[in-house]
Design an enzyme around this catalytic site. Structure first.
Site, PDB file in Angstrom:
ATOM      1  N   TYR A 127       0.513   4.831   1.265  1.00 16.82           N
ATOM      2  CA  TYR A 127      -0.560   5.659   1.049  1.00 16.82           C
ATOM      3  C   TYR A 127       0.665   7.194   1.867  1.00 16.82           C
ATOM      4  O   TYR A 127       0.392   8.065   1.557  1.00 16.82           O
ATOM      5  CB  TYR A 127      -1.602   5.070   2.343  1.00 16.82           C
ATOM      6  CG  TYR A 127      -3.372   4.826   1.429  1.00 16.82           C
ATOM      7  CD1 TYR A 127      -2.826   4.463   0.271  1.00 16.82           C
ATOM      8  CD2 TYR A 127      -3.885   4.632   2.124  1.00 16.82           C
ATOM      9  CE1 TYR A 127      -4.227   3.755  -0.545  1.00 16.82           C
ATOM     10  CE2 TYR A 127      -5.841   4.521   1.304  1.00 16.82           C
ATOM     11  CZ  TYR A 127      -5.359   3.971   0.032  1.00 16.82           C
ATOM     12  OH  TYR A 127      -6.245   3.303  -0.664  1.00 16.82           O
TER      13      TYR A 127
ATOM     14  N   GLU B  71      -7.772   7.451  17.031  1.00 17.23           N
ATOM     15  CA  GLU B  71      -8.136   8.918  17.264  1.00 17.23           C
ATOM     16  C   GLU B  71      -8.763   9.064  16.611  1.00 17.23           C
ATOM     17  O   GLU B  71     -10.021   9.899  16.610  1.00 17.23           O
ATOM     18  CB  GLU B  71      -7.200   9.858  17.984  1.00 17.23           C
ATOM     19  CG  GLU B  71      -5.785   9.970  19.034  1.00 17.23           C
ATOM     20  CD  GLU B  71      -4.961   8.921  19.353  1.00 17.23           C
ATOM     21  OE1 GLU B  71      -5.087   8.349  20.236  1.00 17.23           O
ATOM     22  OE2 GLU B  71      -4.845   8.222  18.175  1.00 17.23           O
TER      23      GLU B  71
ATOM     24  N   GLN C 141       1.045  -1.099   0.077  1.00 17.21           N
ATOM     25  CA  GLN C 141      -0.011   0.136   0.285  1.00 17.21           C
ATOM     26  C   GLN C 141       0.667   1.575  -0.587  1.00 17.21           C
ATOM     27  O   GLN C 141       1.967   1.554   1.321  1.00 17.21           O
ATOM     28  CB  GLN C 141      -0.757  -0.135   0.879  1.00 17.21           C
ATOM     29  CG  GLN C 141      -2.008   1.192   2.015  1.00 17.21           C
ATOM     30  CD  GLN C 141      -2.504   1.466   2.794  1.00 17.21           C
ATOM     31  OE1 GLN C 141      -2.388   0.853   3.475  1.00 17.21           O
ATOM     32  NE2 GLN C 141      -3.308   1.740   2.679  1.00 17.21           N
TER      33      GLN C 141
ATOM     34  N   GLU D 281      -9.996  -2.349   4.434  1.00 17.47           N
ATOM     35  CA  GLU D 281      -9.028  -1.943   5.998  1.00 17.47           C
ATOM     36  C   GLU D 281      -9.097  -2.185   7.084  1.00 17.47           C
ATOM     37  O   GLU D 281      -8.678  -3.467   7.821  1.00 17.47           O
ATOM     38  CB  GLU D 281      -7.638  -1.490   5.388  1.00 17.47           C
ATOM     39  CG  GLU D 281      -6.529  -1.588   6.035  1.00 17.47           C
ATOM     40  CD  GLU D 281      -4.647  -0.775   5.986  1.00 17.47           C
ATOM     41  OE1 GLU D 281      -4.300  -0.685   6.260  1.00 17.47           O
ATOM     42  OE2 GLU D 281      -5.292   0.691   5.719  1.00 17.47           O
TER      43      GLU D 281
END
Length: 389
Positions: A128, A374, A126, A243
């Site tokens: 990102y 968070e 991935q 995911e």
């Protein structure tokens, strides 16, 4: 076919075809061109399940899947759990990019990529996060500029898990610098393409599963664009839901592993058939109750689902709670083992103890990867509970 008829068929097939060494914890593979199979039964199990379409049970048969309904998929997971069968295949291909291509890709893209994923021929990573774009992912700067029938990609990605072993990468790239979210596109590309360089990053746990990946004038055909230019943020957010559901454990067959009870009994001793330490016994019991309730919640979510897609913003709940449960389990394991969980090497520590130490260190990343805890709490507050900003 009724569920019970399918159950009988699946049970008979699994009993006949699952090798003995694949009926214990571990043993699965992420596949790919660089895969090695010290145990030949690992590859045998993968090939048998792939031929059946059961590495990706709910994908359409034309794309290498099993074409199973949600109910049949759960029955298969139950029957694999009954004999403690290892998952034949793992990785980002099945849990992340595969579902995204199935949802956003063209028929031609599905035919090109999904069967190879289902057969374990291609391993994915991935692309990102970037050194300057983590929680604010939409600020990413890795760019893809048009050049005829191709894009030229320049920039870097960080925390590309398994990039040193991967064959292909899916990446968010910037195709328009005049807008933020709408300027992001979603590309897939072969890691063997000229200009791709991978640098592993050593972690505190001693492994180097994370990497930084560099792109220097990497030429990528425009046909490798998933969705339209500027739609990458939409595709990327959806993929994150897949995911997070995967990290949270939704829809995964669970193998039997050593329970926290057994670990506590070994290290704390037993009195009257119970874990000797009263406080430890209460903590173990509390953890087991919460884990059982969580698994029932996952099961209910699957049964109530009307499709095989990730459960929208509820994926953040599964990711958050699954993360907290795993870290709590790792913390408790360390407390149970005491000083035996503090070793790093040497004959004074059993392999399981050294593994527990590294597992505890690695678990800390759970609260960051796939979107921090968070961020998940914010999503749950806004999108699930409807609370004001």
């Amino acid at each position: 076919m009724t569920a019970e008829t399918f159950r009988a068929e699946a049970r008979d097939w699994l009993e006949e075809n699952c090798p003995p060494t694949m009926r214990r914890a571990g043993g699965y593979t992420a596949g790919g061109r660089k895969a090695r199979y010290p145990n030949p039964e690992t590859k045998l199990w993968l090939d048998r399940m792939a031929e059946r379409g059961w590495t990706a049970p709910h994908w359409p048969k034309e794309y290498g899947g099993g074409g199973l309904s949600t109910e049949e998929h759960q029955v298969l997971a139950d029957e694999m759990g009954r004999i403690n069968a290892a998952a034949p295949l793992s990785g980002h291909g099945l849990t992340m990019i595969g579902p995204a291509i199935l949802e956003f890709g063209t028929h031609e893209q599905c035919l090109e990529h999904l069967p190879r994923i289902a057969r374990g021929e291609i391993r994915w990573c991935q692309g990102y996060s970037e050194p300057g774009a983590g929680s604010d992912l939409a600020s990413l700067q890795c760019r893809a500029e048009e050049d005829g029938d191709d894009y030229l990609v320049n920039g870097s990605k960080i925390w590309t898990s398994g990039a040193d072993q991967a064959d292909w990468i899916f990446a968010l790239v910037r195709t328009d610098f005049s807008v933020k979210h709408e300027g992001i596109s979603f590309l897939v590309l072969d890691m063997d393409t000229a200009g791709v360089t991978v640098s592993p990053i050593e972690l505190i746990s001693g492994s180097s599963e994370f990497c930084q990946t560099f792109f220097d004038d990497v030429r990528v055909p425009k046909r490798n664009l998933i969705g339209k230019p500027g739609e990458g943020w939409t595709v990327g957010k959806r993929l994150l839901q897949y995911e997070r559901s995967s990290i949270g454990g939704r829809g995964n067959a669970r193998q039997k592993v050593r329970t926290i009870d057994e670990t506590a009994r070994e290290y704390a001793g037993v009195e009257g058939g119970k874990i000797a330490d009263h406080d430890l016994r209460n903590r173990v019991t509390s953890l087991r109750i919460d884990e059982t309730a969580y698994q029932f919640t996952i099961r209910r979510s699957i049964e109530e689902s009307t499709s095989s897609r990730a459960p929208s913003f509820l994926s953040s709940f599964f990711k958050l709670y699954g993360t907290e449960q795993n870290m709590r389990r790792q913390d408790l394991t360390m407390d149970i083992m005491g000083v035996q969980a503090l070793g790093w090497s040497g004959d004074a520590y059993a392999p399981a103890e050294l593994g527990a130490t590294r597992g505890w260190l690695r678990s800390k990343a759970n609260s960051i990867e796939g979107g921090s805890s968070e961020v998940q709490r914010n999503i749950i507050a806004k999108r699930v509970l409807g609370l004001p900003d």
